[in-house]
Design a protein around this motif. Structure first.
Motif, PDB file in Angstrom:
ATOM      1  N   VAL A 114     -37.140  61.853 -17.570  1.00 29.99           N
ATOM      2  CA  VAL A 114     -35.969  62.344 -18.299  1.00 29.99           C
ATOM      3  C   VAL A 114     -36.412  63.309 -19.394  1.00 29.99           C
ATOM      4  CG1 VAL A 114     -34.649  60.243 -17.861  1.00 29.99           C
ATOM      5  CG2 VAL A 114     -35.935  60.462 -19.988  1.00 29.99           C
ATOM      6  N   SER A 115     -35.497  64.165 -19.808  1.00 29.75           N
ATOM      7  CA  SER A 115     -35.768  65.060 -20.923  1.00 29.75           C
ATOM      8  C   SER A 115     -35.649  64.259 -22.214  1.00 29.75           C
ATOM      9  CB  SER A 115     -34.763  66.214 -20.937  1.00 29.75           C
ATOM     10  OG  SER A 115     -34.818  66.891 -22.175  1.00 29.75           O
ATOM     11  N   ILE A 116     -36.758  64.096 -22.912  1.00 26.00           N
ATOM     12  CA  ILE A 116     -36.756  63.315 -24.149  1.00 26.00           C
ATOM     13  C   ILE A 116     -35.829  63.954 -25.178  1.00 26.00           C
ATOM     14  CG2 ILE A 116     -38.180  62.533 -26.083  1.00 26.00           C
ATOM     15  CD1 ILE A 116     -40.455  62.134 -24.035  1.00 26.00           C
ATOM     16  N   VAL A 117     -35.808  65.272 -25.233  1.00 25.84           N
ATOM     17  CA  VAL A 117     -34.938  65.971 -26.186  1.00 25.84           C
ATOM     18  C   VAL A 117     -33.473  65.668 -25.883  1.00 25.84           C
ATOM     19  CG1 VAL A 117     -34.196  68.253 -26.979  1.00 25.84           C
ATOM     20  CG2 VAL A 117     -36.617  67.798 -26.588  1.00 25.84           C
ATOM     21  N   ASP A 118     -33.101  65.698 -24.596  1.00 25.60           N
ATOM     22  CA  ASP A 118     -31.715  65.404 -24.227  1.00 25.60           C
ATOM     23  C   ASP A 118     -31.353  63.946 -24.497  1.00 25.60           C
ATOM     24  OD1 ASP A 118     -31.455  68.027 -23.426  1.00 25.60           O
ATOM     25  OD2 ASP A 118     -31.619  67.593 -21.269  1.00 25.60           O
ATOM     26  N   VAL A 119     -32.263  63.035 -24.175  1.00 30.34           N
ATOM     27  CA  VAL A 119     -32.002  61.610 -24.417  1.00 30.34           C
ATOM     28  C   VAL A 119     -31.859  61.355 -25.914  1.00 30.34           C
ATOM     29  CG1 VAL A 119     -32.964  59.276 -24.262  1.00 30.34           C
ATOM     30  CG2 VAL A 119     -33.065  60.799 -22.287  1.00 30.34           C
ATOM     31  N   ALA A 120     -32.739  61.934 -26.722  1.00 29.93           N
ATOM     32  CA  ALA A 120     -32.668  61.747 -28.174  1.00 29.93           C
ATOM     33  C   ALA A 120     -31.345  62.286 -28.720  1.00 29.93           C
ATOM     34  CB  ALA A 120     -33.849  62.416 -28.863  1.00 29.93           C
ATOM     35  N   GLY A 121     -30.909  63.432 -28.221  1.00 24.02           N
ATOM     36  CA  GLY A 121     -29.628  63.987 -28.646  1.00 24.02           C
ATOM     37  C   GLY A 121     -28.468  63.083 -28.266  1.00 24.02           C
ATOM     38  N   GLY A 122     -28.536  62.530 -27.055  1.00 26.62           N
ATOM     39  CA  GLY A 122     -27.494  61.605 -26.607  1.00 26.62           C
ATOM     40  C   GLY A 122     -27.461  60.335 -27.429  1.00 26.62           C
ATOM     41  N   VAL A 123     -28.643  59.830 -27.775  1.00 24.09           N
ATOM     42  CA  VAL A 123     -28.724  58.620 -28.610  1.00 24.09           C
ATOM     43  C   VAL A 123     -28.123  58.897 -29.981  1.00 24.09           C
ATOM     44  CG1 VAL A 123     -30.310  57.069 -29.813  1.00 24.09           C
ATOM     45  CG2 VAL A 123     -30.667  57.576 -27.396  1.00 24.09           C
ATOM     46  N   ARG A 124     -28.505  60.024 -30.580  1.00 27.94           N
ATOM     47  CA  ARG A 124     -27.959  60.353 -31.905  1.00 27.94           C
ATOM     48  C   ARG A 124     -26.438  60.435 -31.867  1.00 27.94           C
ATOM     49  NH1 ARG A 124     -32.673  63.506 -32.269  1.00 27.94           N
ATOM     50  NH2 ARG A 124     -33.988  62.694 -33.940  1.00 27.94           N
ATOM     51  N   THR A 125     -25.922  61.140 -30.875  1.00 29.56           N
ATOM     52  CA  THR A 125     -24.469  61.301 -30.758  1.00 29.56           C
ATOM     53  C   THR A 125     -23.784  59.954 -30.588  1.00 29.56           C
ATOM     54  OG1 THR A 125     -24.748  63.500 -29.780  1.00 29.56           O
ATOM     55  CG2 THR A 125     -22.648  62.382 -29.378  1.00 29.56           C
ATOM     56  N   ASN A 126     -24.309  59.119 -29.694  1.00 28.34           N
ATOM     57  CA  ASN A 126     -23.679  57.831 -29.413  1.00 28.34           C
ATOM     58  C   ASN A 126     -23.755  56.881 -30.612  1.00 28.34           C
ATOM     59  OD1 ASN A 126     -22.173  56.769 -27.254  1.00 28.34           O
ATOM     60  ND2 ASN A 126     -23.807  55.323 -26.772  1.00 28.34           N
ATOM     61  N   VAL A 127     -24.919  56.833 -31.273  1.00 25.65           N
ATOM     62  CA  VAL A 127     -25.088  55.944 -32.425  1.00 25.65           C
ATOM     63  C   VAL A 127     -24.192  56.379 -33.580  1.00 25.65           C
ATOM     64  CG1 VAL A 127     -26.715  55.217 -34.223  1.00 25.65           C
ATOM     65  CG2 VAL A 127     -27.397  55.150 -31.814  1.00 25.65           C
ATOM     66  N   ILE A 128     -24.187  57.667 -33.882  1.00 24.90           N
ATOM     67  CA  ILE A 128     -23.352  58.167 -34.986  1.00 24.90           C
ATOM     68  C   ILE A 128     -21.881  57.888 -34.702  1.00 24.90           C
ATOM     69  CG2 ILE A 128     -22.523  60.265 -36.140  1.00 24.90           C
ATOM     70  CD1 ILE A 128     -25.461  61.313 -35.875  1.00 24.90           C
ATOM     71  N   SER A 129     -21.451  58.176 -33.490  1.00 32.69           N
ATOM     72  CA  SER A 129     -20.053  57.959 -33.123  1.00 32.69           C
ATOM     73  C   SER A 129     -19.665  56.484 -33.249  1.00 32.69           C
ATOM     74  CB  SER A 129     -19.820  58.447 -31.694  1.00 32.69           C
ATOM     75  OG  SER A 129     -18.532  58.122 -31.262  1.00 32.69           O
ATOM     76  N   ALA A 130     -20.493  55.595 -32.705  1.00 30.96           N
ATOM     77  CA  ALA A 130     -20.166  54.160 -32.725  1.00 30.96           C
ATOM     78  C   ALA A 130     -20.161  53.602 -34.144  1.00 30.96           C
ATOM     79  CB  ALA A 130     -21.152  53.384 -31.852  1.00 30.96           C
ATOM     80  N   VAL A 131     -21.191  53.908 -34.927  1.00 33.53           N
ATOM     81  CA  VAL A 131     -21.280  53.353 -36.286  1.00 33.53           C
ATOM     82  C   VAL A 131     -20.149  53.888 -37.160  1.00 33.53           C
ATOM     83  CG1 VAL A 131     -22.673  53.259 -38.392  1.00 33.53           C
ATOM     84  CG2 VAL A 131     -23.758  52.886 -36.162  1.00 33.53           C
ATOM     85  N   GLU A 132     -19.901  55.192 -37.095  1.00 34.38           N
ATOM     86  CA  GLU A 132     -18.846  55.755 -37.936  1.00 34.38           C
ATOM     87  C   GLU A 132     -17.471  55.251 -37.518  1.00 34.38           C
ATOM     88  OE1 GLU A 132     -19.376  60.027 -38.056  1.00 34.38           O
ATOM     89  OE2 GLU A 132     -20.962  59.842 -39.569  1.00 34.38           O
ATOM     90  N   ARG A 133     -17.230  55.138 -36.216  1.00 38.06           N
ATOM     91  CA  ARG A 133     -15.928  54.671 -35.730  1.00 38.06           C
ATOM     92  C   ARG A 133     -15.692  53.212 -36.100  1.00 38.06           C
ATOM     93  NH1 ARG A 133     -15.268  52.080 -31.131  1.00 38.06           N
ATOM     94  NH2 ARG A 133     -17.217  52.887 -30.294  1.00 38.06           N
ATOM     95  N   MET A 134     -16.717  52.372 -35.970  1.00 37.85           N
ATOM     96  CA  MET A 134     -16.530  50.938 -36.172  1.00 37.85           C
ATOM     97  C   MET A 134     -16.628  50.507 -37.630  1.00 37.85           C
ATOM     98  SD  MET A 134     -18.511  49.511 -32.814  1.00 37.85           S
ATOM     99  CE  MET A 134     -17.996  47.820 -33.040  1.00 37.85           C
ATOM    100  N   THR A 135     -17.372  51.254 -38.456  1.00 40.60           N
ATOM    101  CA  THR A 135     -17.583  50.814 -39.833  1.00 40.60           C
ATOM    102  C   THR A 135     -16.933  51.711 -40.886  1.00 40.60           C
ATOM    103  OG1 THR A 135     -19.631  52.061 -40.161  1.00 40.60           O
ATOM    104  CG2 THR A 135     -19.824  49.838 -39.207  1.00 40.60           C
ATOM    105  N   GLY A 136     -16.681  52.964 -40.555  1.00 41.66           N
ATOM    106  CA  GLY A 136     -16.172  53.898 -41.554  1.00 41.66           C
ATOM    107  C   GLY A 136     -17.262  54.486 -42.421  1.00 41.66           C
ATOM    108  N   LEU A 137     -18.520  54.047 -42.217  1.00 43.31           N
ATOM    109  CA  LEU A 137     -19.637  54.607 -42.970  1.00 43.31           C
ATOM    110  C   LEU A 137     -20.019  55.965 -42.398  1.00 43.31           C
ATOM    111  CD1 LEU A 137     -21.865  51.411 -43.108  1.00 43.31           C
ATOM    112  CD2 LEU A 137     -20.658  52.433 -45.048  1.00 43.31           C
ATOM    113  N   GLU A 138     -20.491  56.874 -43.240  1.00 40.87           N
ATOM    114  CA  GLU A 138     -21.015  58.152 -42.778  1.00 40.87           C
ATOM    115  C   GLU A 138     -22.485  57.955 -42.407  1.00 40.87           C
ATOM    116  OE1 GLU A 138     -22.124  62.621 -44.407  1.00 40.87           O
ATOM    117  OE2 GLU A 138     -21.323  61.128 -45.787  1.00 40.87           O
ATOM    118  N   VAL A 139     -22.858  58.293 -41.187  1.00 45.09           N
ATOM    119  CA  VAL A 139     -24.253  58.200 -40.772  1.00 45.09           C
ATOM    120  C   VAL A 139     -24.916  59.528 -41.114  1.00 45.09           C
ATOM    121  CG1 VAL A 139     -25.843  57.837 -38.853  1.00 45.09           C
ATOM    122  CG2 VAL A 139     -23.686  56.576 -38.932  1.00 45.09           C
TER     123      VAL A 139
END
Length: 167
Positions: A114-139
């Motif tokens: 897999v492309s590590i750069v693409d996976v890392a980008g996907g992880v960042r997007t998914n983590v930021i989206s989930a944490v901000e949506r569920m907690t209201g905290l800014e990541v």
């Protein structure tokens, strides 16, 4: 949202101020403004760990030794993480939670090819989206350390030594 959200050990953080309601408490204030919500660091770590694991190309979380100790801990009855069952979910995840913001550090193992750069980008997007949506905290940041690459033949090597054992 006008809820006061606080991390455990942190102060309150107003999400939004509505000038007409500022300072109003009790029966005259809207229900969502009456009280304070606290979010423990472990909650943010679980959300981030689950969100990171959802991304295709992530084999597991945790550095080599952390994964090895975690696997041993999971096999010993009663040795889980504090009885909450979240030890495996938060392995390889560290968070810092402030009054309004959170930072996440992840140790990951990616699948070979897999492309590590693409996976890392996907992880960042998914983590930021989930944490901000569920907690209201800014990541403010998601730091990713790629500790290993999982090879397809790694699974075969792990099962071979056990084949000769008597069960």
């Amino acid at each position: 949202m006008t809820d006061n959200i606080t991390s455990v050990g942190g102060g309150s953080r107003p999400e939004a101020d509505v000038s007409a309601l500022k300072g109003r408490t009790g029966a005259g204030a809207p229900a969502e403004t009456r009280g304070r919500t606290t979010i423990a660091d472990g909650v943010v770590a679980k959300i981030a760990g689950m969100a990171a694991r959802e991304v295709p190309g992530i084999h597991s979380l945790g550095a080599g030794m952390a994964r090895a100790f975690g696997a041993m801990r999971e096999r010993v009855p009663g040795a889980g993480a504090g009885g909450g069952g979240g030890g495996a979910v938060t392995r390889g995840v560290k968070v810092e939670v402030g009054e309004r913001q959170a930072a996440v550090d992840l140790d990951v193992v990616v699948e070979y090819g897999v492309s590590i750069v693409d996976v890392a980008g996907g992880v960042r997007t998914n983590v930021i989206s989930a944490v901000e949506r569920m907690t209201g905290l800014e990541v403010v940041e998601v730091n990713i350390a790629v500790d290993d690459v999982h090879l397809p033949d790694d699974d075969e090597e792990q099962t071979e030594p056990n084949e000769g054992r008597v069960r």
